[in-house]
Motif scaffolding. Structure first.
Motif, PDB file in Angstrom:
ATOM      1  N   LEU A  30      44.956  33.302 -16.199  1.00  0.00           N
ATOM      2  CA  LEU A  30      45.349  34.682 -15.961  1.00  0.00           C
ATOM      3  C   LEU A  30      44.348  35.653 -16.561  1.00  0.00           C
ATOM      4  O   LEU A  30      43.912  36.610 -15.902  1.00  0.00           O
ATOM      5  CB  LEU A  30      46.742  34.935 -16.558  1.00  0.00           C
ATOM      6  N   GLU A  31      43.958  35.409 -17.824  1.00  0.00           N
ATOM      7  CA  GLU A  31      43.044  36.360 -18.461  1.00  0.00           C
ATOM      8  C   GLU A  31      41.684  36.373 -17.755  1.00  0.00           C
ATOM      9  O   GLU A  31      41.077  37.436 -17.594  1.00  0.00           O
ATOM     10  CB  GLU A  31      42.886  36.020 -19.944  1.00  0.00           C
ATOM     11  N   ALA A  74      48.004  30.428 -18.308  1.00  0.00           N
ATOM     12  CA  ALA A  74      47.825  31.541 -19.240  1.00  0.00           C
ATOM     13  C   ALA A  74      46.347  31.880 -19.408  1.00  0.00           C
ATOM     14  O   ALA A  74      45.949  33.050 -19.356  1.00  0.00           O
ATOM     15  CB  ALA A  74      48.457  31.207 -20.597  1.00  0.00           C
ATOM     16  N   THR A  82      48.686  43.823 -14.212  1.00  0.00           N
ATOM     17  CA  THR A  82      48.410  43.003 -15.392  1.00  0.00           C
ATOM     18  C   THR A  82      49.702  42.669 -16.139  1.00  0.00           C
ATOM     19  O   THR A  82      49.968  41.510 -16.486  1.00  0.00           O
ATOM     20  CB  THR A  82      47.434  43.733 -16.331  1.00  0.00           C
ATOM     21  N   THR A  83      50.518  43.690 -16.382  1.00  0.00           N
ATOM     22  CA  THR A  83      51.768  43.479 -17.113  1.00  0.00           C
ATOM     23  C   THR A  83      52.712  42.558 -16.355  1.00  0.00           C
ATOM     24  O   THR A  83      53.292  41.626 -16.918  1.00  0.00           O
ATOM     25  CB  THR A  83      52.465  44.826 -17.374  1.00  0.00           C
ATOM     26  N   ASP A 130      55.943  33.761 -17.981  1.00  0.00           N
ATOM     27  CA  ASP A 130      56.909  33.507 -19.049  1.00  0.00           C
ATOM     28  C   ASP A 130      58.238  33.124 -18.412  1.00  0.00           C
ATOM     29  O   ASP A 130      59.045  33.974 -18.053  1.00  0.00           O
ATOM     30  CB  ASP A 130      57.056  34.765 -19.903  1.00  0.00           C
ATOM     31  N   ARG A 185      51.516  38.852 -16.338  1.00  0.00           N
ATOM     32  CA  ARG A 185      51.744  38.198 -17.622  1.00  0.00           C
ATOM     33  C   ARG A 185      53.214  37.826 -17.779  1.00  0.00           C
ATOM     34  O   ARG A 185      53.547  36.760 -18.299  1.00  0.00           O
ATOM     35  CB  ARG A 185      51.287  39.116 -18.761  1.00  0.00           C
TER      36      ARG A 185
END
Length: 444
Positions: free
Chosen positions: A152-153, A149, A183-184, A191, A187
């Motif tokens: 990723l950023e 996570a 990006t979407t 999950d 992310r």
């Protein structure tokens, strides 16, 4: 095999090299543009690939995605990034023990009758182990790498710089929506609970397709970063290249239905049609795997893809304009529409030809690339086009699926297959089916 500590330290070092490579390349590009410095684009594209080469994580995944999106990057960079391998070295057993304990507790091994120490598959975001549950069921255990996570950023910031490289060369396709879409999707891929819902969605959508198989999630052995699914036995799709043509054609039809039934009946696509995400059973039926990258479309977008096909079949310009508007394109001049129609006619060509044929029939090697360069060159002169977000993965997935058919040298009447798929299409009925399916999967 590296353990978690080695991996984290090694990854930090690789991030530093990637940042230096990408940042340095951006400086050189600025020098070329504003100060007249020369730049060997082939050389520096190779340097960028080398910096990314051993790197697990979102940036590696993004690089692979970028290489398949037409004109997102200059051709030298797309070619080099396209050679990156998804099958990265797996993490070792020490890493697996710690990660499994963090997800299922210190007694996690007691929850399995057997668990293979060696990973069956390792990719950019995680790795898969084969295991056996206490009730005897064989499962695939997908374990996410640590710190993804936060990685990723950081990677998304690097991705902006990679896109800036492409923009320095003034590509015909502006990349802001491409960046937003990637990006979407990235992310969402981290999950695993959402991915479990994607699996449930596909089990619903393909429940009446006997030649397509979707795994079943095991909730008791799944978390945000761990996903256990039934193991689907099959062989690599490319193994079927040596089968009889009739068998390859039947497999291609199964693949066609696996991908297009969800899209034209529910407005959903599997956005990562990588050859490794499918296996084939002895009877030629298809196993679908890896549901991290799934794109849900508004019903109007599906209608647009059908209406553009109808417009091309009848040479109806007004209908084509309405189709592009359904897709989300805006501000298109008649000249731009004419150029886009040439590209669309190339992509839809096999679907418009009412006879058995191969996708590449009548095309010289590299014809598609030359056609794309010609089209994008003309769009560049007109000021460029900004594709809507929905278009990004639709285009990529269609190209990936086409590559499967080309590998199989499938010779099919694509026109009749497609007409059967879209017969009786109704946007409002699709909207109802979509909402019902999303609600059942917990994605409403």
């Amino acid at each position: 095999m590296a353990d978690e500590g080695d991996s984290l330290g090694g990854r930090l070092g690789r991030y530093a090299r990637v940042g230096s490579s990408v940042g340095g390349l951006a400086v050189k590009l600025a020098g070329q543009r504003y100060l007249g410095f020369s730049l060997d684009r082939d050389k520096h594209a190779g340097e960028l690939k080398a910096a990314l080469g051993g790197l697990k994580g979102p940036l590696m995944k993004a690089a692979q995605l970028l290489a398949t999106i037409p004109d997102a990057l200059p051709p030298e960079y797309a070619r080099e990034l396209g050679e990156l391998q998804a099958n990265a070295p797996a993490m070792g057993w020490a890493f697996v023990r710690r990660r499994m304990a963090s997800e299922l507790g210190p007694d996690w091994q007691a929850k399995f009758a057997g668990f293979q120490k060696e990973a069956s598959f390792a990719a950019s975001l995680g790795q898969v182990h084969r295991a056996t549950l206490l009730d005897g069921r064989e499962v695939a255990v997908k374990l996410q790498y640590p710190d993804m996570a936060s990685a990723l950023e950081a990677d998304l910031n690097q991705l902006k710089v990679v896109f800036a490289i492409g923009q320095r060369f003034d590509p015909a396709i502006r990349t802001d929506e491409i960046h937003a879409e990637i990006t979407t999707r990235l992310r969402e891929e981290l999950d695993y609970r959402r991915e479990a819902k994607h699996v449930a969605l596909y089990r619903h959508m393909l429940r009446d397709e006997p030649n397509v198989h979707v795994p079943e999630v095991v909730p008791t052995h799944s978390t945000d970063r761990l996903l256990a699914m039934s193991w689907l036995q099959g062989e690599p799709l490319l193994n079927w290249k040596t089968h009889a043509q009739e068998e390859k054609d039947a497999l291609a039809i199964n693949m066609f239905r696996a991908w297009y039934v969800p899209f034209y009946r529910y407005g959903v696509i599997h956005g990562d049609p990588h050859l490794g995400n499918y296996t084939v059973r002895p009877d030629g039926s298809v196993n679908l795997m890896d549901f991290g990258c799934v794109r849900i479309f508004p019903p109007r977008f599906v209608r647009g893809s059908i209406e553009l096909y109808r417009a091309l079949m009848t040479d109806d310009e007004a209908r084509a304009v309405a189709a592009y508007e359904d897709w989300g394109f805006a501000g298109l001049s008649r000249e731009m529409i004419a150029v886009l129609n040439r590209w669309a006619a190339f992509l839809y060509g096999p679907l418009m030809d009412d006879r058995p044929r191969r996708l590449t029939e009548g095309m010289a090697g590299g014809y598609g690339r030359e056609m794309a360069q010609n089209v994008f060159g003309e769009l560049r002169k007109m000021g460029g086009v900004r594709p809507p977000r929905e278009f990004v993965f639709m285009d990529r997935a269609a190209i990936g699926l086409g590559a499967v058919f080309i590998h199989l040298r499938a010779s099919i009447n694509w026109h009749r297959l497609f007409e059967g798929m879209i017969e009786g299409f109704d946007r409002d009925e699709l909207a109802v089916r979509q909402q019902t399916a999303l609600a059942e999967a917990g994605l409403a």
